[in-house]
Scaffold this motif. Structure first.
Motif, short mmCIF file in Angstrom:
data_model
loop_
_atom_site.label_atom_id
_atom_site.label_comp_id
_atom_site.label_asym_id
_atom_site.label_seq_id
_atom_site.Cartn_x
_atom_site.Cartn_y
_atom_site.Cartn_z
N GLY A 17 16.99 6.09 2.38
CA GLY A 17 18.29 5.73 1.81
C GLY A 17 19.45 6.28 2.63
N THR A 18 19.31 7.52 3.06
CA THR A 18 20.39 8.17 3.82
C THR A 18 20.72 7.36 5.07
OG1 THR A 18 19.67 10.33 3.04
CG2 THR A 18 21.04 10.31 5.02
N GLU A 19 19.68 6.97 5.81
CA GLU A 19 19.96 6.23 7.04
C GLU A 19 20.55 4.86 6.72
OE1 GLU A 19 17.84 6.28 11.15
OE2 GLU A 19 16.88 4.70 9.98
N LEU A 67 24.97 -0.66 -3.19
CA LEU A 67 24.27 0.03 -4.29
C LEU A 67 23.24 0.98 -3.71
CD1 LEU A 67 23.08 -2.12 -7.32
CD2 LEU A 67 24.90 -0.41 -7.23
N ASP A 68 23.28 2.21 -4.18
CA ASP A 68 22.28 3.21 -3.79
C ASP A 68 21.17 3.15 -4.84
OD1 ASP A 68 20.74 5.43 -3.44
OD2 ASP A 68 22.41 6.86 -3.38
N GLY A 69 20.05 2.53 -4.44
CA GLY A 69 18.95 2.35 -5.39
C GLY A 69 17.85 3.40 -5.27
N PHE A 114 17.06 1.82 -0.49
CA PHE A 114 16.12 2.70 -1.19
C PHE A 114 15.21 3.40 -0.18
CE2 PHE A 114 13.41 -1.07 -0.95
CZ PHE A 114 12.12 -0.57 -0.83
N SER A 115 14.58 4.48 -0.66
CA SER A 115 13.66 5.26 0.18
C SER A 115 12.23 5.05 -0.30
CB SER A 115 13.96 6.76 0.04
OG SER A 115 15.24 7.06 0.50
N GLY A 116 11.30 4.85 0.60
CA GLY A 116 9.90 4.64 0.23
C GLY A 116 9.28 5.81 -0.51
N HIS A 117 9.67 7.04 -0.15
CA HIS A 117 8.97 8.21 -0.70
C HIS A 117 9.25 8.43 -2.18
CE1 HIS A 117 12.33 11.23 -0.85
NE2 HIS A 117 12.85 10.43 0.06
N LYS A 118 10.31 7.81 -2.70
CA LYS A 118 10.60 8.00 -4.12
C LYS A 118 9.89 6.96 -4.98
CE LYS A 118 15.05 10.11 -3.30
NZ LYS A 118 15.07 11.53 -3.69
N ILE A 119 9.25 6.00 -4.33
CA ILE A 119 8.52 4.98 -5.09
C ILE A 119 7.03 5.03 -4.70
CG2 ILE A 119 9.36 3.11 -3.51
CD1 ILE A 119 9.35 1.30 -6.10
N1 PMP Z 1 20.66 8.68 -3.14
C1 PMP Z 1 20.08 9.20 -4.20
C2 PMP Z 1 20.57 8.81 -5.57
C3 PMP Z 1 19.01 10.09 -4.06
O1 PMP Z 1 18.43 10.62 -5.14
C4 PMP Z 1 18.58 10.43 -2.76
C5 PMP Z 1 17.44 11.41 -2.54
N2 PMP Z 1 17.52 12.54 -3.34
C6 PMP Z 1 19.22 9.83 -1.67
C7 PMP Z 1 20.26 8.96 -1.89
C8 PMP Z 1 18.80 10.13 -0.26
O2 PMP Z 1 17.52 9.68 -0.05
P1 PMP Z 1 16.68 10.17 1.23
O3 PMP Z 1 16.80 11.66 1.27
O4 PMP Z 1 15.31 9.68 0.95
O5 PMP Z 1 17.29 9.51 2.42
#
Ligand code: PMP
Length: 418
Positions: free
Chosen positions: A106-108, A211-213, A234-239
């Motif tokens: 998500g950050t990138e 949108l930050d999902g 979205f980030s893969g590691h959170k799903i």
């Molecule tokens: N947005 C939200 C709402 C998050 O919870 C997170 C991770 N804690 C991020 C962005 C960033 O995700 P990542 O560290 O996987 O890039």
């Protein structure tokens, strides 16, 4: 599990959590000779066997670099890699697979939007709205851009219950607003924002919406076309997927007009010593060797949650959240932050007279893993005038007994400090 193979879990029955737990090898381990009670999935979710196996299978049987090779393995790896793009398209209900850009997370993805779309479209005096709920990943990239371009970043306030103040939001939107960067679900409080309504209002004002999902994606079905968001990350590691891989969705007409943001191999059409020309989207945004095995394994994670059913996952997590909320409220001396009913899977709280870090350290000795701190969301801590909270977050594999274990451990903390 492929979508074609009917899962024994794919029925309307309530989620069988014992069977789900059996899919996650790490959940059988102990910490300090106590069963692991993992209540930190909002930071990163554990991985089911299918994801672990998919990633190792790549290295054991399918591994080569993607896109560049004519040889057999490179083609196998490329096909599997691109199959994940297609899977993300259907998972988010994007209109076209080329609207999906692979990013590290998500950050990138947010940095890509800020730097590529932002630099191409924003000028001095333009305004960006972010909410008080945002994770630093959806704040700092906009601050960096603002400093470079003379932009104004404004905060959308929240009510005491953690929900967006919609009247204040409407009052902030104006003809200078060019971007609304909004979380779909707060990682610090669990609040689910009224994203669809906010997107429609932003569009009426002529602004784009990112949108930050990162939190929302594992708790509810996402339909980027129905939401009409311009960008989604979205980030893969959170799903339940690997680290190092995530996705950015962007509407085709926006991505096509955006310049590359990182240069390197894979993203070029032609390079001479004097000049480079670039590929079309999405490859223009994917410089360098990607996270090949992780990307391939992300498809297994998306198949896994789809087979379980996101609705059933959400129902199960809501049951855990309601139970935890009731039990924490019954304890006394606990303040829960984020009490609005639009909420999922996270309970964030403080205990009178005890620092959250002490709580986290003490419950850890009982095997209970919670997160303590500002959760990379300092503005929301400032909103409540606190430095930190304890955050318990629930996932598909958590149980009511684990909520009991948390409460029992907290009871011990309370007695210790009484
Ligand atoms: N947005 C939200 C709402 C998050 O919870 C997170 C991770 N804690 C991020 C962005 C960033 O995700 P990542 O560290 O996987 O890039």
């Amino acid at each position: 599990m492929s979508a074609a193979v009917a899962s024994p879990l794919a029925s309307n029955a309530a989620l069988d959590v014992a069977r789900v737990r059996a899919d996650f090898p790490i959940l059988t381990r102990e910490v300090y000779n106590k069963p692991l009670v993992y209540l930190d999935s909002a930071a990163s979710a554990q991985k089911p066997r299918v994801v672990i196996d998919a990633e190792s299978r790549v290295y054991e049987e399918e591994y080569a670099n993607v896109h560049r090779g004519v040889h057999y393995l490179s083609q196998v790896a490329t096909d599997k890699f691109e199959a994940t793009r297609k899977r993300i398209q259907t998972f988010l209900n994007a209109g076209d697979e080329n609207e999906i850009v692979f990013v590290r997370g998500g950050t990138e993805g947010i940095n890509l939007v800020a730097q590529s779309w932002g630099r191409a479209n924003l000028k001095e005096g333009d305004e960006i709205l972010i909410s008080e709920l945002e994770h630093h990943a959806n704040i700092v990239p906009w601050h960096l851009l603002a400093a470079e371009r003379g932009l104004v970043v404004k905060g959308i306030p929240i009510h005491d219950d953690g929900q967006i103040d919609m009247e204040a939001y409407k009052g902030l939107l104006n003809e200078r607003t060019k971007m609304v960067a909004l979380t779909q679900m707060s990682n610090a409080l669990g609040i689910i924002t009224p994203a669809a309504e906010m997107i429609a209002l932003a569009h009426d004002a002529g602004a784009r919406v990112m949108l930050d999902g990162c939190q929302a994606v594992s708790h509810s079905t996402v339909d980027v076309q129905a939401l009409d968001c311009d960008f989604y990350v979205f980030s893969g590691h959170k799903i339940y997927g690997p680290t190092g891989i995530g996705a950015l969705y962007g509407k085709a007409e926006l991505l096509e007009a955006m310049p590359p943001w990182q240069g390197g191999g894979e993203m070029i059409a032609r390079v001479s010593l004097e000049k480079s020309t670039y590929k079309g989207v999405p490859h223009r945004f994917e410089a360098g060797t990607p996270a090949i095995a992780q990307t391939i394994a992300l498809k297994s994670a998306l198949d896994y949650v789809t087979d379980l059913g996101l609705d059933r996952i959400a129902e199960h997590e809501a049951m855990l959240l309601n139970y935890a909320t009731e039990r924490l409220n019954a304890m006394g001396g606990i303040t829960i932050y984020g009490t609005n009913s639009a909420k999922a899977s996270i309970v964030s709280f403080t205990m009178d007279g005890v620092h959250p870090h002490d709580i986290g350290t003490i419950v850890d000795r009982d095997g209970v893993a919670v997160r303590v701190g500002h959760h990379c969301a300092q503005p929301v801590m400032q909103r409540y005038d606190i430095a930190a909270t304890v955050r318990a977050s629930f996932a598909v594999y958590n149980t009511l007994e684990e909520v009991d274990a948390l409460v029992a451990s907290l009871q011990g903390v309370k007695e210790m400090f009484a």
